[in-house]
Design a protein around this motif. Structure first.
Motif, PDB file in Angstrom:
ATOM      1  N   ILE A 176     -42.648  -8.315  23.580  1.00 37.62           N
ATOM      2  CA  ILE A 176     -42.724  -8.105  25.073  1.00 37.62           C
ATOM      3  C   ILE A 176     -43.817  -7.427  25.304  1.00 37.62           C
ATOM      4  CG2 ILE A 176     -41.720  -6.862  27.167  1.00 37.62           C
ATOM      5  CD1 ILE A 176     -38.827  -7.384  25.861  1.00 37.62           C
ATOM      6  N   GLU A 177     -44.282  -6.424  24.492  1.00 32.09           N
ATOM      7  CA  GLU A 177     -45.440  -5.545  24.794  1.00 32.09           C
ATOM      8  C   GLU A 177     -46.884  -6.438  24.545  1.00 32.09           C
ATOM      9  OE1 GLU A 177     -45.218  -2.162  22.609  1.00 32.09           O
ATOM     10  OE2 GLU A 177     -44.158  -1.115  24.006  1.00 32.09           O
ATOM     11  N   GLN A 178     -46.558  -7.668  23.800  1.00 29.58           N
ATOM     12  CA  GLN A 178     -47.878  -8.236  23.571  1.00 29.58           C
ATOM     13  C   GLN A 178     -48.071  -9.772  24.406  1.00 29.58           C
ATOM     14  OE1 GLN A 178     -47.227  -9.335  19.331  1.00 29.58           O
ATOM     15  NE2 GLN A 178     -47.519  -7.102  18.732  1.00 29.58           N
ATOM     16  N   VAL A 179     -47.166  -9.751  25.418  1.00 26.91           N
ATOM     17  CA  VAL A 179     -47.361 -10.784  26.508  1.00 26.91           C
ATOM     18  C   VAL A 179     -48.558 -10.932  27.304  1.00 26.91           C
ATOM     19  CG1 VAL A 179     -44.661 -11.174  26.459  1.00 26.91           C
ATOM     20  CG2 VAL A 179     -46.161  -9.937  28.257  1.00 26.91           C
ATOM     21  N   ASP A 180     -48.876 -12.037  27.825  1.00 26.27           N
ATOM     22  CA  ASP A 180     -49.867 -12.235  28.803  1.00 26.27           C
ATOM     23  C   ASP A 180     -49.566 -11.610  29.971  1.00 26.27           C
ATOM     24  OD1 ASP A 180     -51.900 -12.945  30.354  1.00 26.27           O
ATOM     25  OD2 ASP A 180     -51.705 -15.070  29.934  1.00 26.27           O
ATOM     26  N   GLU A 181     -50.063 -10.732  30.717  1.00 26.39           N
ATOM     27  CA  GLU A 181     -49.555 -10.214  32.030  1.00 26.39           C
ATOM     28  C   GLU A 181     -50.005 -11.002  33.176  1.00 26.39           C
ATOM     29  OE1 GLU A 181     -47.721  -7.659  32.356  1.00 26.39           O
ATOM     30  OE2 GLU A 181     -47.349  -6.976  30.395  1.00 26.39           O
ATOM     31  N   GLY A 182     -50.957 -12.085  33.080  1.00 26.62           N
ATOM     32  CA  GLY A 182     -51.115 -12.803  34.133  1.00 26.62           C
ATOM     33  C   GLY A 182     -49.845 -13.424  34.987  1.00 26.62           C
ATOM     34  N   PRO A 183     -49.163 -14.108  34.148  1.00 26.44           N
ATOM     35  CA  PRO A 183     -48.026 -14.775  35.026  1.00 26.44           C
ATOM     36  C   PRO A 183     -47.119 -13.457  35.650  1.00 26.44           C
ATOM     37  CG  PRO A 183     -48.254 -15.768  32.831  1.00 26.44           C
ATOM     38  CD  PRO A 183     -48.871 -14.689  33.086  1.00 26.44           C
ATOM     39  N   ARG A 184     -46.648 -12.538  34.945  1.00 24.08           N
ATOM     40  CA  ARG A 184     -45.946 -11.537  35.580  1.00 24.08           C
ATOM     41  C   ARG A 184     -46.735 -10.941  36.797  1.00 24.08           C
ATOM     42  NH1 ARG A 184     -45.060  -6.240  33.372  1.00 24.08           N
ATOM     43  NH2 ARG A 184     -43.075  -5.314  34.160  1.00 24.08           N
ATOM     44  N   THR A 185     -47.982 -10.486  36.713  1.00 32.74           N
ATOM     45  CA  THR A 185     -48.741  -9.934  37.738  1.00 32.74           C
ATOM     46  C   THR A 185     -48.734 -10.966  38.945  1.00 32.74           C
ATOM     47  OG1 THR A 185     -50.129  -9.060  36.346  1.00 32.74           O
ATOM     48  CG2 THR A 185     -51.060  -9.168  38.510  1.00 32.74           C
ATOM     49  N   ALA A 186     -48.968 -12.343  38.586  1.00 33.46           N
ATOM     50  CA  ALA A 186     -48.962 -13.455  39.971  1.00 33.46           C
ATOM     51  C   ALA A 186     -47.682 -13.329  40.470  1.00 33.46           C
ATOM     52  CB  ALA A 186     -49.209 -14.727  39.267  1.00 33.46           C
ATOM     53  N   ILE A 187     -46.488 -13.247  39.870  1.00 35.16           N
ATOM     54  CA  ILE A 187     -45.032 -13.212  40.625  1.00 35.16           C
ATOM     55  C   ILE A 187     -44.994 -11.847  41.178  1.00 35.16           C
ATOM     56  CG2 ILE A 187     -42.758 -13.219  40.155  1.00 35.16           C
ATOM     57  CD1 ILE A 187     -43.403 -15.226  37.578  1.00 35.16           C
ATOM     58  N   ARG A 188     -45.366 -10.873  40.591  1.00 36.76           N
ATOM     59  CA  ARG A 188     -45.323  -9.645  41.683  1.00 36.76           C
ATOM     60  C   ARG A 188     -46.059  -9.610  42.885  1.00 36.76           C
ATOM     61  NH1 ARG A 188     -46.055  -6.431  37.604  1.00 36.76           N
ATOM     62  NH2 ARG A 188     -48.453  -6.099  37.740  1.00 36.76           N
ATOM     63  N   ALA A 189     -47.259 -10.444  42.824  1.00 43.99           N
ATOM     64  CA  ALA A 189     -48.293 -10.521  43.849  1.00 43.99           C
ATOM     65  C   ALA A 189     -47.601 -11.140  44.935  1.00 43.99           C
ATOM     66  CB  ALA A 189     -49.524 -11.174  43.544  1.00 43.99           C
ATOM     67  N   ALA A 190     -46.773 -12.443  44.548  1.00 41.67           N
ATOM     68  CA  ALA A 190     -46.056 -13.126  45.545  1.00 41.67           C
ATOM     69  C   ALA A 190     -44.688 -12.365  46.192  1.00 41.67           C
ATOM     70  CB  ALA A 190     -45.527 -14.372  44.933  1.00 41.67           C
ATOM     71  N   GLY A 191     -44.281 -10.968  45.487  1.00 40.72           N
ATOM     72  CA  GLY A 191     -43.390 -10.487  46.083  1.00 40.72           C
ATOM     73  C   GLY A 191     -42.105 -10.586  45.303  1.00 40.72           C
ATOM     74  N   GLY A 192     -42.183 -11.102  44.081  1.00 41.57           N
ATOM     75  CA  GLY A 192     -41.282 -11.223  43.516  1.00 41.57           C
ATOM     76  C   GLY A 192     -40.775  -9.919  42.797  1.00 41.57           C
ATOM     77  N   THR A 193     -39.223  -9.855  42.633  1.00 35.73           N
ATOM     78  CA  THR A 193     -38.503  -8.675  42.163  1.00 35.73           C
ATOM     79  C   THR A 193     -38.916  -8.354  40.679  1.00 35.73           C
ATOM     80  OG1 THR A 193     -36.343 -10.027  41.590  1.00 35.73           O
ATOM     81  CG2 THR A 193     -36.689  -9.090  43.727  1.00 35.73           C
ATOM     82  N   ARG A 194     -38.254  -7.262  40.344  1.00 32.42           N
ATOM     83  CA  ARG A 194     -38.501  -7.038  38.711  1.00 32.42           C
ATOM     84  C   ARG A 194     -37.927  -7.968  37.927  1.00 32.42           C
ATOM     85  NH1 ARG A 194     -39.836  -2.368  35.957  1.00 32.42           N
ATOM     86  NH2 ARG A 194     -40.115  -1.070  37.937  1.00 32.42           N
ATOM     87  N   LEU A 195     -36.698  -8.219  38.262  1.00 35.29           N
ATOM     88  CA  LEU A 195     -35.545  -9.348  37.402  1.00 35.29           C
ATOM     89  C   LEU A 195     -36.458 -10.624  37.338  1.00 35.29           C
ATOM     90  CD1 LEU A 195     -33.251  -9.969  36.086  1.00 35.29           C
ATOM     91  CD2 LEU A 195     -32.166 -10.569  38.049  1.00 35.29           C
ATOM     92  N   GLN A 196     -37.050 -11.272  38.631  1.00 35.85           N
ATOM     93  CA  GLN A 196     -37.723 -12.347  38.776  1.00 35.85           C
ATOM     94  C   GLN A 196     -39.000 -12.237  37.666  1.00 35.85           C
ATOM     95  OE1 GLN A 196     -37.997 -12.582  43.002  1.00 35.85           O
ATOM     96  NE2 GLN A 196     -36.579 -14.167  43.087  1.00 35.85           N
ATOM     97  N   GLN A 197     -39.634 -11.133  37.793  1.00 34.20           N
ATOM     98  CA  GLN A 197     -40.944 -11.125  36.859  1.00 34.20           C
ATOM     99  C   GLN A 197     -40.385 -11.280  35.509  1.00 34.20           C
ATOM    100  OE1 GLN A 197     -43.008  -7.221  37.781  1.00 34.20           O
ATOM    101  NE2 GLN A 197     -42.316  -7.508  40.079  1.00 34.20           N
ATOM    102  N   LEU A 198     -39.317 -10.649  35.204  1.00 32.47           N
ATOM    103  CA  LEU A 198     -39.026 -10.739  33.665  1.00 32.47           C
ATOM    104  C   LEU A 198     -38.465 -11.990  33.385  1.00 32.47           C
ATOM    105  CD1 LEU A 198     -38.264  -8.929  31.186  1.00 32.47           C
ATOM    106  CD2 LEU A 198     -35.956  -8.640  32.247  1.00 32.47           C
ATOM    107  N   VAL A 199     -37.784 -12.543  34.076  1.00 34.14           N
ATOM    108  CA  VAL A 199     -37.203 -14.047  33.748  1.00 34.14           C
ATOM    109  C   VAL A 199     -38.251 -15.079  33.911  1.00 34.14           C
ATOM    110  CG1 VAL A 199     -35.368 -15.895  34.426  1.00 34.14           C
ATOM    111  CG2 VAL A 199     -34.756 -13.343  34.541  1.00 34.14           C
ATOM    112  N   SER A 200     -38.944 -14.911  34.944  1.00 31.25           N
ATOM    113  CA  SER A 200     -40.084 -16.252  35.020  1.00 31.25           C
ATOM    114  C   SER A 200     -41.410 -15.791  34.358  1.00 31.25           C
ATOM    115  CB  SER A 200     -40.179 -16.386  36.533  1.00 31.25           C
ATOM    116  OG  SER A 200     -39.029 -16.903  37.215  1.00 31.25           O
TER     117      SER A 200
END
Length: 584
Positions: free
Chosen positions: A174-198
């Motif tokens: 988990i610590e070695q993932v690319d943070e790009g997709p997670r950052t993009a989902i967070r910027a769209a207003g995604g919840t912490r769970l959505q960031q984790l799942v998607s």
């Protein structure tokens, strides 16, 4: 040209760098001294235990007598054999499944980039370390008192202990993932769970599955040990045969375990490729998982769906979510992957049924939980504290000597198993097969063989673990050599250097830090395994652990657990510090 405003900033940034270097040099020197001290301790243990080839040569007569008493192998009827093998596999699959399910939330809390806070991360890391440090056989003894005979004892013992390894590797992935997709989902207003799942899980799924498959292979060998404390299947049948000195039946069953281990290793490798699309990626920096599985995992992250978010186009994302999903075509590859998913689900369902897990046992456990724990507290010495400390030292000596033997054997074998070092692909494949064959033999079976050859005591345990170390350590060495930067090797070859010069001047220096980390990991593994080999008379504190449980002195069991836990934790913390310094 440096401006007036830039100068103070550069001076301010220079001081911390000098302090960092000042800290790094003493730490590097201290790490070198610790490594040398461990090497000296291993040599001392090797000498003090009086390990030498003469012992093996003198025991060849015993080996011949043992072979005569073992051959021909006596296999049980096919129906009984299939039943035992099926029960063992069912218990192992269920235990690995339990560990994997528990490890997901633990790893999410333990990973630096997904934790809910410092306290949560610390607590999750403590759970991981404690799960690794408590021997699975101790857990089996406790659960045996709660659940009695049956598969549930093995499922919980192996499952909870496996959280230590699986949770750690999940968190590392988990610590070695690319943070790009997670950052993009967070910027769209995604919840912490959505960031984790998607944003996180699609990237780490290949690592998760490969780690679980690797642990499945380990648990299959562990099941043999747990057979000595009442867990069913092939392990218990082997234990019963050896107690009655029926070596023909015991070694026949042990050969079945060996074949199952090899089969599971081959099948799990195929599943990793077909189910997850594992592919080689030359030149990519490997992580912990790549070192353990021997493969670099190429992860295809679906970042196209969040590409608009990187530029802040949240409206396009909302519009895209309202469109009907586009289903990919049913290609041959997709059909194969779907088939493997369905097969996996079928195997899990069959394993839950085959492990013979009864809900009535849970009801019994709830009733007996308090009284059972009361049996193990407070710790007691039974008047043999001096003997326990002496045998604990012997256990440490066995682990140190075995790691030394394993390193000496694994380095040349692992080098010849590496594709970029071996003189030919055929040689590399042959030694990969040797490593696989050694990994397939449970350490307890090796201990039994060496007890027959050398007699009861620490010598048998050290040789058994030393030979067994070649399986994992040789694989890790080969993987580390294959993952070095090939550019340096090619540069030396261009100057006319021969194969040996390239190996020592370009390959080994790059892989040296990984070698040290792998040896430390093997020492940690051998220390826990040395505790268990006493079950069959291979020296160390394990004999006292099993004997105390048999005579119902559970306070002594707790004392043995605490002593072992303290030593394992010390080695664990030392290894963590050394790995941190080596990779700084």
């Amino acid at each position: 040209m440096t401006t007036t405003a830039e100068a103070p900033a550069r001076r301010a940034g220079a001081a911390p760098r000098r302090r960092t270097l000042a800290r790094t040099r003493p730490e590097g020197a201290a790490a070198a001294l610790v490594v040398l001290a461990l090497l000296g301790a291993a040599i001392w243990a090797f000498s003090d235990l009086r390990l030498n080839l003469a012992t093996i040569v003198d025991g060849l007569g015993n080996a011949a007598d043992f072979a005569a008493r073992t051959l021909p192998l006596d296999f049980p009827p096919i129906g009984e054999l299939l039943g035992l093998a099926g029960q063992t596999l069912a218990i192992v699959v269920c235990a690995t499944l339990v560990a994997s399910l528990i490890s997901v939330p633990v790893a999410v809390l333990a990973a630096r980039n997904t934790t809910l806070g410092g306290a949560g991360r610390f607590g999750a890391r403590v759970v991981i370390v404690v799960a690794r440090a408590v021997p699975d056989v101790v857990l089996a003894i406790v659960f045996f008192r709660m659940f009695g005979f049956g598969g549930l004892t093995g499922v919980l013992a192996m499952g909870l202990h496996s959280v230590g390894m699986i949770g750690k590797l999940y968190a590392d992935a988990i610590e070695q993932v690319d943070e790009g997709p997670r950052t993009a989902i967070r910027a769209a207003g995604g919840t912490r769970l959505q960031q984790l799942v998607s944003g996180v899980l699609p990237q780490v799924l290949p690592s998760f599955v490969a780690t679980s498959l690797h642990r499945l292979d380990i648990n299959l060998r562990v099941s043999v040990v747990l057979g000595f404390v009442g867990v069913g299947g092939l392990g218990q049948a082997i234990a019963d045969s050896l107690r009655t000195l029926d070596y023909q039946r015991g070694m026949a069953l042990a050969s079945v375990v060996f074949l199952l281990c090899v089969l599971v290793e081959i099948v799990s490798g195929s599943i990793r490729q077909a189910l997850l699309g594992v592919r080689e990626e030359r030149g990519r920096k490997p992580g912990v998982l790549a070192a353990l599985t021997g493969r670099k995992l190429g992860v295809q992250v679906p970042v196209q769906r969040v590409a608009g978010l990187v530029s802040g186009d949240a409206g396009s994302y909302r519009n895209e979510r309202s469109r009907p999903p586009i289903s990919p075509q049913w290609t041959t590859a997709r059909l194969r992957r779907t088939g493997y998913w369905l097969l996996t689900a079928l195997i899990v369902a069959a394993s839950i049924w085959g492990a013979d897990i009864s809900f009535a046992q849970f009801e019994r456990a709830i009733t007996n939980f308090g009284p059972t724990l009361a049996l193990f507290w407070p710790p007691e010495t039974g008047g043999i504290l001096g003997e326990l400390l002496a045998e604990l030292l012997v256990t440490v000596q066995i682990a140190l000597a075995a790691t030394l033997i394993g390193a000496v054997l694994a380095l040349p074998i692992g080098a010849l198993a590496a594709a970029n070092v071996a003189p030919s692909p055929a040689v590399a494949k042959f030694f990969r097969g040797v490593v696989l064959a050694v990994r397939g033999v449970p350490e307890l079976v090796l201990a039994i063989v060496f007890v027959v050859i050398t007699g009861l005591g620490a010598v048998a345990g050290a040789f058994a673990l030393g030979v067994g170390s070649v399986g994992l350590l040789g694989k890790l060495v080969a993987d580390s050599l294959e993952e070095v930067d090939r550019g340096r090797e090619q540069a030396l070859r261009a100057t006319g250097a021969n194969r040996l010069q390239v190996f020592f001047a370009a390959t080994v220096p790059q892989a040296a830090p990984a070698f040290v980390a792998h040896v430390l990991y093997q020492l940690d593994t051998n220390l826990r395994a040395a505790t268990l080999l006493g079950l069959v008379g291979a020296g160390g504190i394990g004999y006292y652990l099993l004997n105390a449980s048999r005579v119902l002195e559970f306070g002594v069991v707790t004392t043995v657990l605490l002593l072992t836990f303290a030593v394992v934790m010390l080695v664990e913390l030392l290894a963590l510090w050394l790995r941190k310094v080596l990779h700084a």
